[in-house]
Scaffold this motif. Structure first.
Motif, PDB file in Angstrom:
ATOM      1  N   THR A 136       0.833  -1.199   0.000  1.00  0.00           N
ATOM      2  CA  THR A 136       0.000   0.000   0.000  1.00  0.00           C
ATOM      3  C   THR A 136       0.868   1.249   0.000  1.00  0.00           C
ATOM      4  O   THR A 136       2.097   1.182   0.074  1.00  0.00           O
ATOM      5  N   ASP A 137       0.206   2.396  -0.038  1.00  0.00           N
ATOM      6  CA  ASP A 137       0.921   3.677  -0.013  1.00  0.00           C
ATOM      7  C   ASP A 137       1.651   3.902   1.311  1.00  0.00           C
ATOM      8  O   ASP A 137       2.532   4.749   1.395  1.00  0.00           O
ATOM      9  N   ALA A 138       1.284   3.163   2.341  1.00  0.00           N
ATOM     10  CA  ALA A 138       1.887   3.332   3.662  1.00  0.00           C
ATOM     11  C   ALA A 138       3.310   2.787   3.741  1.00  0.00           C
ATOM     12  O   ALA A 138       4.017   3.057   4.704  1.00  0.00           O
ATOM     13  N   THR A 139       3.751   2.056   2.736  1.00  0.00           N
ATOM     14  CA  THR A 139       5.073   1.420   2.769  1.00  0.00           C
ATOM     15  C   THR A 139       6.186   2.426   3.036  1.00  0.00           C
ATOM     16  O   THR A 139       7.057   2.183   3.870  1.00  0.00           O
ATOM     17  N   ASP A 140       6.168   3.559   2.336  1.00  0.00           N
ATOM     18  CA  ASP A 140       7.210   4.573   2.526  1.00  0.00           C
ATOM     19  C   ASP A 140       7.275   5.038   3.976  1.00  0.00           C
ATOM     20  O   ASP A 140       8.355   5.157   4.550  1.00  0.00           O
ATOM     21  N   LEU A 141       6.112   5.288   4.559  1.00  0.00           N
ATOM     22  CA  LEU A 141       6.067   5.772   5.936  1.00  0.00           C
ATOM     23  C   LEU A 141       6.558   4.715   6.923  1.00  0.00           C
ATOM     24  O   LEU A 141       7.266   5.034   7.871  1.00  0.00           O
ATOM     25  N   VAL A 142       6.209   3.473   6.690  1.00  0.00           N
ATOM     26  CA  VAL A 142       6.630   2.391   7.583  1.00  0.00           C
ATOM     27  C   VAL A 142       8.149   2.211   7.517  1.00  0.00           C
ATOM     28  O   VAL A 142       8.816   2.105   8.552  1.00  0.00           O
ATOM     29  N   ILE A 143       8.712   2.206   6.313  1.00  0.00           N
ATOM     30  CA  ILE A 143      10.168   2.064   6.171  1.00  0.00           C
ATOM     31  C   ILE A 143      10.879   3.243   6.832  1.00  0.00           C
ATOM     32  O   ILE A 143      11.852   3.065   7.560  1.00  0.00           O
ATOM     33  N   ARG A 144      10.374   4.455   6.597  1.00  0.00           N
ATOM     34  CA  ARG A 144      11.008   5.647   7.187  1.00  0.00           C
ATOM     35  C   ARG A 144      10.919   5.607   8.714  1.00  0.00           C
ATOM     36  O   ARG A 144      11.896   5.907   9.406  1.00  0.00           O
ATOM     37  N   TRP A 145       9.756   5.223   9.260  1.00  0.00           N
ATOM     38  CA  TRP A 145       9.585   5.159  10.711  1.00  0.00           C
ATOM     39  C   TRP A 145      10.566   4.151  11.312  1.00  0.00           C
ATOM     40  O   TRP A 145      11.213   4.434  12.321  1.00  0.00           O
ATOM     41  N   CYS A 146      10.672   2.983  10.705  1.00  0.00           N
ATOM     42  CA  CYS A 146      11.587   1.957  11.214  1.00  0.00           C
ATOM     43  C   CYS A 146      13.041   2.410  11.129  1.00  0.00           C
ATOM     44  O   CYS A 146      13.832   2.158  12.038  1.00  0.00           O
ATOM     45  N   ALA A 147      13.397   3.097  10.046  1.00  0.00           N
ATOM     46  CA  ALA A 147      14.777   3.583   9.894  1.00  0.00           C
ATOM     47  C   ALA A 147      15.108   4.620  10.969  1.00  0.00           C
ATOM     48  O   ALA A 147      16.220   4.656  11.485  1.00  0.00           O
ATOM     49  N   GLU A 148      14.130   5.435  11.326  1.00  0.00           N
ATOM     50  CA  GLU A 148      14.372   6.487  12.319  1.00  0.00           C
ATOM     51  C   GLU A 148      14.312   5.974  13.754  1.00  0.00           C
ATOM     52  O   GLU A 148      15.048   6.441  14.610  1.00  0.00           O
ATOM     53  N   LYS A 149      13.447   4.989  14.029  1.00  0.00           N
ATOM     54  CA  LYS A 149      13.174   4.648  15.426  1.00  0.00           C
ATOM     55  C   LYS A 149      13.431   3.204  15.833  1.00  0.00           C
ATOM     56  O   LYS A 149      13.461   2.900  17.010  1.00  0.00           O
ATOM     57  N   LEU A 150      13.596   2.297  14.881  1.00  0.00           N
ATOM     58  CA  LEU A 150      13.700   0.888  15.247  1.00  0.00           C
ATOM     59  C   LEU A 150      15.039   0.263  14.882  1.00  0.00           C
ATOM     60  O   LEU A 150      15.670  -0.389  15.709  1.00  0.00           O
ATOM     61  N   PHE A 151      15.456   0.445  13.653  1.00  0.00           N
ATOM     62  CA  PHE A 151      16.654  -0.246  13.172  1.00  0.00           C
ATOM     63  C   PHE A 151      17.903   0.231  13.897  1.00  0.00           C
ATOM     64  O   PHE A 151      18.043   1.395  14.227  1.00  0.00           O
ATOM     65  N   GLU A 152      18.810  -0.735  14.124  1.00  0.00           N
ATOM     66  CA  GLU A 152      20.124  -0.434  14.671  1.00  0.00           C
ATOM     67  C   GLU A 152      21.167  -0.791  13.629  1.00  0.00           C
ATOM     68  O   GLU A 152      20.885  -1.531  12.685  1.00  0.00           O
ATOM     69  N   LYS A 153      22.364  -0.284  13.819  1.00  0.00           N
ATOM     70  CA  LYS A 153      23.431  -0.428  12.829  1.00  0.00           C
ATOM     71  C   LYS A 153      23.685  -1.875  12.409  1.00  0.00           C
ATOM     72  O   LYS A 153      23.854  -2.164  11.242  1.00  0.00           O
ATOM     73  N   ASP A 154      23.691  -2.796  13.359  1.00  0.00           N
ATOM     74  CA  ASP A 154      24.070  -4.177  13.073  1.00  0.00           C
ATOM     75  C   ASP A 154      22.892  -5.103  12.792  1.00  0.00           C
ATOM     76  O   ASP A 154      23.079  -6.313  12.673  1.00  0.00           O
ATOM     77  N   ASP A 155      21.697  -4.566  12.686  1.00  0.00           N
ATOM     78  CA  ASP A 155      20.521  -5.415  12.458  1.00  0.00           C
ATOM     79  C   ASP A 155      20.561  -6.089  11.101  1.00  0.00           C
ATOM     80  O   ASP A 155      21.004  -5.514  10.112  1.00  0.00           O
ATOM     81  N   LYS A 156      20.063  -7.318  11.071  1.00  0.00           N
ATOM     82  CA  LYS A 156      19.796  -7.994   9.801  1.00  0.00           C
ATOM     83  C   LYS A 156      18.337  -7.683   9.490  1.00  0.00           C
ATOM     84  O   LYS A 156      17.436  -8.081  10.230  1.00  0.00           O
ATOM     85  N   ILE A 157      18.101  -6.966   8.423  1.00  0.00           N
ATOM     86  CA  ILE A 157      16.757  -6.518   8.075  1.00  0.00           C
ATOM     87  C   ILE A 157      16.244  -7.340   6.899  1.00  0.00           C
ATOM     88  O   ILE A 157      16.921  -7.458   5.884  1.00  0.00           O
TER      89      ILE A 157
END
Length: 179
Positions: free
Chosen positions: A39-60
């Motif tokens: 859906t159109d929400a994909t961009d927002l979900v990826i951006r939110w995770c990049a800003e608040k969830l993902f860490e440097k060493d994560d396997k995504i």
């Protein structure tokens, strides 16, 4: 008889503690699965995770489930048609995941992709749950479009299903119309 005590260069307790610490150090890399629905929400979900969830060493892992399609009614024409539909869905799913991977890399992270195909009599959300059971990620993140009561009753909410049935902790990112 007298007990004989021998001195060893290390104690067993120290060895055990050292091994436990090595296990903890080895587990530093989290596996984060990001379930994307096209859906159109994909961009927002990826951006939110990049800003608040993902860490440097994560396997995504970017995961997208698609219906494998069709009924089980067997005829020569329906089998050929199901094959054409399935190829089109696979191509569309792979293209979608490649676009999402580009968005993830633009946000500064690298990841893998996984196209999950739900075959007849299996929903995409159930196929995603089976994928999670097989891969055992540390966390699952997915978006929620906040369907109305009627749509949720008819279609069923994938995010609600995953919260109740996922074998790992599940993070739901609510996407507003204004976002």
């Amino acid at each position: 008889s007298q007990a004989v005590f021998r001195r060893y260069p290390f104690s067993f307790l120290n060895f055990r503690i050292t091994m436990e610490n090595k296990k903890l150090e080895a587990k530093q890399q989290r596996t984060v699965v990001l379930a994307l629905d096209g859906t159109d929400a994909t961009d927002l979900v990826i951006r939110w995770c990049a800003e608040k969830l993902f860490e440097k060493d994560d396997k995504i892992v970017l995961a997208h489930a698609t219906e494998g399609g069709g009924s089980t009614y067997a005829s020569k024409q329906s089998t050929e048609l199901k094959g054409i539909i399935s190829k089109a869905q696979l191509t569309k799913g792979k293209t979608y995941l490649e676009e999402c991977l580009g968005k993830l890399e633009k946000a500064g992270y690298k990841g893998d992709t996984e196209l999950i195909v739900a075959y007849p009599h299996t929903s995409a959300k159930a196929a995603l749950r089976l994928f999670l059971e097989r891969t055992k990620p540390d966390i699952l993140a997915c978006g929620s479009r906040r369907l109305g009561a009627m749509k949720r009753a008819l279609l069923g909410s994938t995010s609600t299903y995953l919260v109740h049935n996922s074998p790992c902790p599940t993070l739901i990112i609510h996407v507003d119309d204004q976002s």
